[in-house]
Design a protein around this motif. Structure first.
Motif, PDB file in Angstrom:
ATOM      1  N   PHE A 159     -58.943  31.479 -23.635  1.00  0.00           N
ATOM      2  CA  PHE A 159     -59.445  32.122 -24.850  1.00  0.00           C
ATOM      3  C   PHE A 159     -60.167  33.420 -24.512  1.00  0.00           C
ATOM      4  O   PHE A 159     -60.808  33.539 -23.462  1.00  0.00           O
ATOM      5  N   PHE A 160     -60.075  34.390 -25.441  1.00  0.00           N
ATOM      6  CA  PHE A 160     -60.763  35.662 -25.265  1.00  0.00           C
ATOM      7  C   PHE A 160     -61.528  35.994 -26.544  1.00  0.00           C
ATOM      8  O   PHE A 160     -61.057  35.734 -27.649  1.00  0.00           O
ATOM      9  N   THR A 161     -62.714  36.540 -26.369  1.00  0.00           N
ATOM     10  CA  THR A 161     -63.621  36.756 -27.490  1.00  0.00           C
ATOM     11  C   THR A 161     -63.100  37.842 -28.430  1.00  0.00           C
ATOM     12  O   THR A 161     -62.187  38.604 -28.090  1.00  0.00           O
ATOM     13  N   VAL A 162     -63.733  37.937 -29.585  1.00  0.00           N
ATOM     14  CA  VAL A 162     -63.373  38.974 -30.550  1.00  0.00           C
ATOM     15  C   VAL A 162     -63.511  40.356 -29.918  1.00  0.00           C
ATOM     16  O   VAL A 162     -62.641  41.223 -30.076  1.00  0.00           O
ATOM     17  N   GLU A 163     -64.604  40.585 -29.214  1.00  0.00           N
ATOM     18  CA  GLU A 163     -64.810  41.897 -28.593  1.00  0.00           C
ATOM     19  C   GLU A 163     -63.734  42.187 -27.547  1.00  0.00           C
ATOM     20  O   GLU A 163     -63.293  43.330 -27.400  1.00  0.00           O
ATOM     21  N   GLU A 164     -63.319  41.161 -26.812  1.00  0.00           N
ATOM     22  CA  GLU A 164     -62.263  41.367 -25.816  1.00  0.00           C
ATOM     23  C   GLU A 164     -60.917  41.650 -26.488  1.00  0.00           C
ATOM     24  O   GLU A 164     -60.148  42.498 -26.025  1.00  0.00           O
ATOM     25  N   VAL A 165     -60.646  40.960 -27.584  1.00  0.00           N
ATOM     26  CA  VAL A 165     -59.409  41.230 -28.328  1.00  0.00           C
ATOM     27  C   VAL A 165     -59.423  42.656 -28.865  1.00  0.00           C
ATOM     28  O   VAL A 165     -58.399  43.353 -28.839  1.00  0.00           O
ATOM     29  N   LYS A 166     -60.568  43.112 -29.327  1.00  0.00           N
ATOM     30  CA  LYS A 166     -60.673  44.495 -29.802  1.00  0.00           C
ATOM     31  C   LYS A 166     -60.427  45.488 -28.669  1.00  0.00           C
ATOM     32  O   LYS A 166     -59.776  46.532 -28.865  1.00  0.00           O
ATOM     33  N   GLN A 167     -60.936  45.181 -27.495  1.00  0.00           N
ATOM     34  CA  GLN A 167     -60.660  46.048 -26.343  1.00  0.00           C
ATOM     35  C   GLN A 167     -59.163  46.093 -26.048  1.00  0.00           C
ATOM     36  O   GLN A 167     -58.611  47.152 -25.740  1.00  0.00           O
ATOM     37  N   TYR A 168     -58.520  44.941 -26.154  1.00  0.00           N
ATOM     38  CA  TYR A 168     -57.078  44.862 -25.929  1.00  0.00           C
ATOM     39  C   TYR A 168     -56.344  45.775 -26.917  1.00  0.00           C
ATOM     40  O   TYR A 168     -55.425  46.512 -26.550  1.00  0.00           O
ATOM     41  N   ILE A 169     -56.779  45.743 -28.167  1.00  0.00           N
ATOM     42  CA  ILE A 169     -56.196  46.609 -29.196  1.00  0.00           C
ATOM     43  C   ILE A 169     -56.446  48.076 -28.859  1.00  0.00           C
ATOM     44  O   ILE A 169     -55.562  48.931 -29.040  1.00  0.00           O
ATOM     45  N   ASP A 170     -57.639  48.377 -28.334  1.00  0.00           N
ATOM     46  CA  ASP A 170     -57.937  49.748 -27.900  1.00  0.00           C
ATOM     47  C   ASP A 170     -56.913  50.232 -26.876  1.00  0.00           C
ATOM     48  O   ASP A 170     -56.459  51.379 -26.921  1.00  0.00           O
ATOM     49  N   TYR A 171     -56.576  49.364 -25.937  1.00  0.00           N
ATOM     50  CA  TYR A 171     -55.639  49.751 -24.875  1.00  0.00           C
ATOM     51  C   TYR A 171     -54.262  50.070 -25.457  1.00  0.00           C
ATOM     52  O   TYR A 171     -53.593  51.011 -25.026  1.00  0.00           O
ATOM     53  N   LEU A 172     -53.846  49.267 -26.429  1.00  0.00           N
ATOM     54  CA  LEU A 172     -52.553  49.514 -27.066  1.00  0.00           C
ATOM     55  C   LEU A 172     -52.560  50.870 -27.755  1.00  0.00           C
ATOM     56  O   LEU A 172     -51.613  51.653 -27.629  1.00  0.00           O
ATOM     57  N   ALA A 173     -53.643  51.140 -28.476  1.00  0.00           N
ATOM     58  CA  ALA A 173     -53.730  52.405 -29.210  1.00  0.00           C
ATOM     59  C   ALA A 173     -53.720  53.604 -28.271  1.00  0.00           C
ATOM     60  O   ALA A 173     -53.096  54.632 -28.568  1.00  0.00           O
ATOM     61  N   MET A 174     -54.396  53.502 -27.144  1.00  0.00           N
ATOM     62  CA  MET A 174     -54.474  54.605 -26.189  1.00  0.00           C
ATOM     63  C   MET A 174     -53.097  55.096 -25.776  1.00  0.00           C
ATOM     64  O   MET A 174     -52.888  56.287 -25.541  1.00  0.00           O
ATOM     65  N   TYR A 175     -52.163  54.159 -25.667  1.00  0.00           N
ATOM     66  CA  TYR A 175     -50.825  54.509 -25.180  1.00  0.00           C
ATOM     67  C   TYR A 175     -49.766  54.361 -26.268  1.00  0.00           C
ATOM     68  O   TYR A 175     -48.602  54.128 -25.982  1.00  0.00           O
ATOM     69  N   LYS A 176     -50.208  54.492 -27.510  1.00  0.00           N
ATOM     70  CA  LYS A 176     -49.320  54.632 -28.671  1.00  0.00           C
ATOM     71  C   LYS A 176     -48.447  53.413 -28.946  1.00  0.00           C
ATOM     72  O   LYS A 176     -47.379  53.536 -29.541  1.00  0.00           O
ATOM     73  N   LEU A 177     -48.876  52.230 -28.532  1.00  0.00           N
ATOM     74  CA  LEU A 177     -48.220  51.015 -28.986  1.00  0.00           C
ATOM     75  C   LEU A 177     -48.709  50.735 -30.407  1.00  0.00           C
ATOM     76  O   LEU A 177     -49.812  51.140 -30.788  1.00  0.00           O
ATOM     77  N   ASN A 178     -47.919  50.034 -31.188  1.00  0.00           N
ATOM     78  CA  ASN A 178     -48.302  49.862 -32.600  1.00  0.00           C
ATOM     79  C   ASN A 178     -48.255  48.426 -33.106  1.00  0.00           C
ATOM     80  O   ASN A 178     -48.470  48.197 -34.300  1.00  0.00           O
ATOM     81  N   THR A 179     -47.997  47.454 -32.217  1.00  0.00           N
ATOM     82  CA  THR A 179     -47.903  46.060 -32.650  1.00  0.00           C
ATOM     83  C   THR A 179     -48.643  45.155 -31.670  1.00  0.00           C
ATOM     84  O   THR A 179     -48.408  45.228 -30.458  1.00  0.00           O
ATOM     85  N   PHE A 180     -49.515  44.317 -32.212  1.00  0.00           N
ATOM     86  CA  PHE A 180     -50.225  43.317 -31.406  1.00  0.00           C
ATOM     87  C   PHE A 180     -49.768  41.930 -31.845  1.00  0.00           C
ATOM     88  O   PHE A 180     -50.017  41.513 -32.976  1.00  0.00           O
ATOM     89  N   HIS A 181     -49.084  41.232 -30.967  1.00  0.00           N
ATOM     90  CA  HIS A 181     -48.580  39.883 -31.219  1.00  0.00           C
ATOM     91  C   HIS A 181     -49.643  38.905 -30.714  1.00  0.00           C
ATOM     92  O   HIS A 181     -49.850  38.755 -29.513  1.00  0.00           O
ATOM     93  N   TRP A 182     -50.290  38.224 -31.660  1.00  0.00           N
ATOM     94  CA  TRP A 182     -51.439  37.357 -31.350  1.00  0.00           C
ATOM     95  C   TRP A 182     -50.967  35.909 -31.351  1.00  0.00           C
ATOM     96  O   TRP A 182     -50.717  35.319 -32.405  1.00  0.00           O
ATOM     97  N   HIS A 183     -50.860  35.329 -30.157  1.00  0.00           N
ATOM     98  CA  HIS A 183     -50.362  33.955 -29.989  1.00  0.00           C
ATOM     99  C   HIS A 183     -51.536  32.989 -30.182  1.00  0.00           C
ATOM    100  O   HIS A 183     -52.348  32.784 -29.286  1.00  0.00           O
ATOM    101  N   LEU A 184     -51.611  32.369 -31.360  1.00  0.00           N
ATOM    102  CA  LEU A 184     -52.823  31.678 -31.796  1.00  0.00           C
ATOM    103  C   LEU A 184     -52.775  30.162 -31.692  1.00  0.00           C
ATOM    104  O   LEU A 184     -53.823  29.515 -31.787  1.00  0.00           O
ATOM    105  N   THR A 185     -51.596  29.553 -31.553  1.00  0.00           N
ATOM    106  CA  THR A 185     -51.524  28.093 -31.465  1.00  0.00           C
ATOM    107  C   THR A 185     -50.547  27.675 -30.387  1.00  0.00           C
ATOM    108  O   THR A 185     -49.529  28.331 -30.168  1.00  0.00           O
TER     109      THR A 185
END
Length: 751
Positions: A159-185
């Motif tokens: 598991f990764f915290t909300v803040e860590e997930v937000k950082q992950y999203i930051d990384y995607l944005a930095m390099y122009k990725l546009n989709t985050f697939h969140w595997h939740l179950t």
């Protein structure tokens, strides 16, 4: 004279461009270098009333580097114009133009998303020229080739915290990725609050312990894990955060398999009475959702809440790795098959997916699933995420269904990215930076019309062996950069070294952000090739190859060791250790490779069946390259075959005497890998008429723990054929029951 001046001006322009290092990732579609430079001021004046969220992001990213002030458009240094489409321009919503002159910076786009992407390019330019405070005058016109440029994160195994997930999203944005697939179950944890079913998180979000180390060790930490999950308010917060960076979050709710965490909370949804508990091991398990009315009611209610939280067009419903064992034994399932005239349990899987799709479609959404949703027939409007290879995507596109390409051999970032001996423990496989960069998402089997159904590309990060967020960073960087350029459509494997230089330059940015990236490209890597009298070991590094030093006596290299000049010829057993030195100082990890040679090493070899794309590595040559596979690491030294026998014929080149044949196989049932059922050795002088000289059965292979040595008696022959029989269909009671077993084989030798 005019012609000469024109040619001269072109040459000068090309020379200036080559001297202007644009450390941009992904590289833009069109770049023109103009005269002059833009001096980066201490305070940058921004046009008033720029798009708010995007501008706030821009300021935040450059905080500490620049100050900002607002100004009227005619006096601002950064100005923006919104374009309006007229007719078919060939430009999409992500198009932007960025013009940098000595006077100012002008951005044009159709949408705020295009403006945001232009800002990402500008940020990289400013960061890349921070030292000399000047950006070259440029004109960039740019847009991505693919609409889906995604990264996946598994938060169920770890598991990764909300803040860590937000950082992950930051990384995607930095390099122009546009989709985050969140595997939740998944089997090991349910991570999303569902208000109608509170036990999903009360019971399903924790497990009594976790598997640790290599899977074959079968060891556990004995520590309770959880409860870990995201509340609906936290989900809303993350979705809003991603939207501001123009990233779509696609949630995944696994069905009908990978359901143990859900069944532990609501056992009545299974085919048997249970009891169940969230899995502590990794792998695939027989207990899955039973396709009965109460199960569909449950899943529809879950999806109702998920759809309310996520505005994405697609909802990912999993669909992968669903064993049919329980369905075969379930009276209700068998009656359902008969009642609906289904062919078998695969047809029942299709029935399950069709029923879920109809419900999701009624809600105005679409489903996407892993390529196993093709089993028994694809639901009418479903999109396919092709992970087992490219065939799922090909099949989907040819039937006019959209597909996202994410083949494990190129896009699984839980695989090793460097020498497994110097890397953290990983799931297996070998996917270095250059391999990711070489991927082309459009399969050659598709024509132009079919290719339009390939939405794009995605990489996946499964977290069985990733315990914390620093390790997440390590596994995605720098491979995320390669994925970025592949998805943008500007990757060119012929220019890999130039891309690698841009990656190294980006490391300065990652250092400032305190990101724990992998430095595997600095290490010396080795490739086995055909040698003068056996095999040869070709060494390389992203740095100056003149800095490579190596030893042949098993000692660590020093600055005074052998300087690498050409592939090291190997004709006898030896251990090669290598490293990169600069100015006499060690700059890399020490790489070590042991070679155990035999009479087959480096000889000619053919295979009747080719290995799976995900585990093909060096092809047939891997079986006679002198490297013995590590049974605890599914790295680059093994070939993997799903549902296929290995039939290898080796040509010694002339009659050769031997009295022993050996090979290696392995077992890792959690990953569907089983020991061979049998093996036979054949010999021939003409490659046509073969005589069997030795046979071994399953029990002997198991007793030898996969390290097979067979006394063949004295032989003198030119050809040897080794047939290693796959275990076939995985029996009930094993992970992946009813599926084709994997057979992993390495080094076939003769003494």
């Amino acid at each position: 004279m005019l012609r000469f001046l024109f040619i001269f001006s072109v040459l000068i322009s090309d020379m200036l461009f080559s001297q202007t290092q644009l450390n941009l990732i992904p590289y833009p579609q069109n770049v023109s270098v103009l005269d002059g430079e833009f001096a980066i001021p201490a305070t940058l004046s921004l046009q008033e009333k720029l798009p708010e969220d995007e501008t706030e992001y821009f300021k935040k990213r450059l905080k500490g580097r620049l100050k900002f002030q607002d100004a009227p458009k005619e006096k601002a240094q950064l100005v923006y114009s919104q374009l309006s489409k007229t007719g078919n321009t060939g430009q999409n919503d992500e198009f932007y133009s960025l013009e940098i002159s000595p006077k100012n910076i002008q951005i044009r786009s159709y949408t705020n998303q295009g403006f945001f992407l232009a800002l990402q390019t500008l940020i990289q330019l400013i960061e890349g020229h921070q030292d000399n405070k000047k950006i070259p005058a440029l004109n960039i016109e740019d847009q991505p080739e693919f609409a889906w440029r995604g990264m996946h994160l598994d938060v169920c195994r770890h598991f990764f915290t909300v803040e860590e997930v937000k950082q992950y999203i930051d990384y995607l944005a930095m390099y122009k990725l546009n989709t985050f697939h969140w595997h939740l179950t998944d089997d090991q944890g349910w991570r999303i609050e569902i208000k109608k079913y509170p036990k999903l998180t009360e019971i399903g979000s924790k497990r009594k312990e976790s598997m640790i180390g290599a899977y074959v060790d079968n060891t556990f930490d004995g520590k309770p894990y959880g409860p870990f999950f995201y509340t609906q308010e936290q989900i809303k917060d993350v979705v809003k955060y991603a939207q501001k960076q123009h990233i779509t979050i696609v949630p995944e709710i696994e069905m009908p398999g990978h359901a143990l965490a859900a069944l532990s909370a609501y056992p009545e949804l299974a085919c048997t009475k249970g009891p169940f508990e969230p899995a502590t091991k990794w792998g695939v398990f027989d207990d899955v959702f039973c396709p009965k009315d109460e199960t569909f009611t449950f899943l529809e209610n879950v999806l109702d809440e998920v759809i309310q939280l996520f505005p994405s067009q697609y909802i990912h419903i999993g669909g992968d790795e669903c064993p049919k064992t329980r369905w075969k034994e379930c009276a209700h399932c068998q009656e359902l098959i008969r009642k609906n005239n289904l062919k078998d349990e695969h047809g029942l899987q299709s029935y399950f997916i069709h029923r879920i799709e109809k419900y999701v479609n009624k809600k105005g959404r679409k489903i996407i699933g892993w390529d196993e949703i093709l089993e028994g027939g694809l639901a009418p409007n479903a999109a396919v995420m092709s992970w087992t290879g490219v065939n799922g995507g090909i099949e989907a596109a040819k039937s006019k269904h959209f597909a996202v390409m994410t083949p494990g051999s190129y896009c699984y970032f839980d695989h090793y990215q460097g020498d497994p001996q110097s890397e953290p423990n990983a799931f297996g496989g070998y996917t270095p930076l250059d391999k990711v960069y070489s991927y082309g998402p459009i399969p050659s089997e598709l024509n132009a019309g079919q290719a339009k159904y390939i939405l794009g590309v995605q990489a996946n990060l499964w977290t069985e062996y990733i315990l914390d967020f620093k390790h997440v960073q390590y596994m995605i960087f720098p491979r995320l950069m390669a994925l970025s350029e592949v998805g943008w459509g500007t990757a060119d494997s012929k220019k890999y070294k130039e891309f690698e230089n841009r990656v190294v330059n980006q490391f300065k940015v990652l250092d400032k952000m305190n990101i724990n990236y992998a430095k595997s490209i600095y290490n010396v890597s080795g490739k086995v090739i055909k040698g003068d009298n056996g095999v040869a070991y070709e060494l390389s590094t992203s740095q100056n190859p003149k800095g490579i030093r190596y030893t042949l006596d098993g000692t660590d290299p020093s600055a005074n060791s052998n300087a690498y000049q050409s592939p090291v010829q190997i004709s006898k057993s030896v251990t090669i250790k290598s490293a990169y030195f600069e100015d006499g100082q060690l700059k890399s990890a020490v790489s070590s490779q042991e070679f155990i040679t035999s009479k087959t090493t480096g000889k000619s070899i053919t295979l009747e069946e080719q290995p799976s794309e995900n585990y093909a590595f060096g092809g047939a040559f891997t079986l006679i390259d002198g490297i013995i596979g590590n049974q605890r690491q599914l790295g680059k030294t093994w070939l993997g075959f799903q549902g296929k026998d290995v039939v290898a014929t080796i040509d010694f080149g002339q009659k050769t005497q031997f009295s022993e044949v050996y090979f290696n196989t392995l077992e890792n049932k959690g990953s569907w890998i089983h020991f061979a059922k049998s093996a036979q050795i054949f010999v021939s002088d003409d490659n046509k008429n073969f005589k069997m000289i030795k046979e071994i059965g399953k029990d002997d292979i198991r007793n030898a723990k996969g390290k097979i040595k067979l006394n063949t008696g004295n032989q003198n022959t030119r050809y040897i054929k080794v047939k290693i029989e796959n275990a076939g269909i995985i029996p009930a009671g094993n992970p992946g029951a009813d599926s084709k077993a994997w057979l992993f084989v390495d080094e076939i030798g003769a003494l």
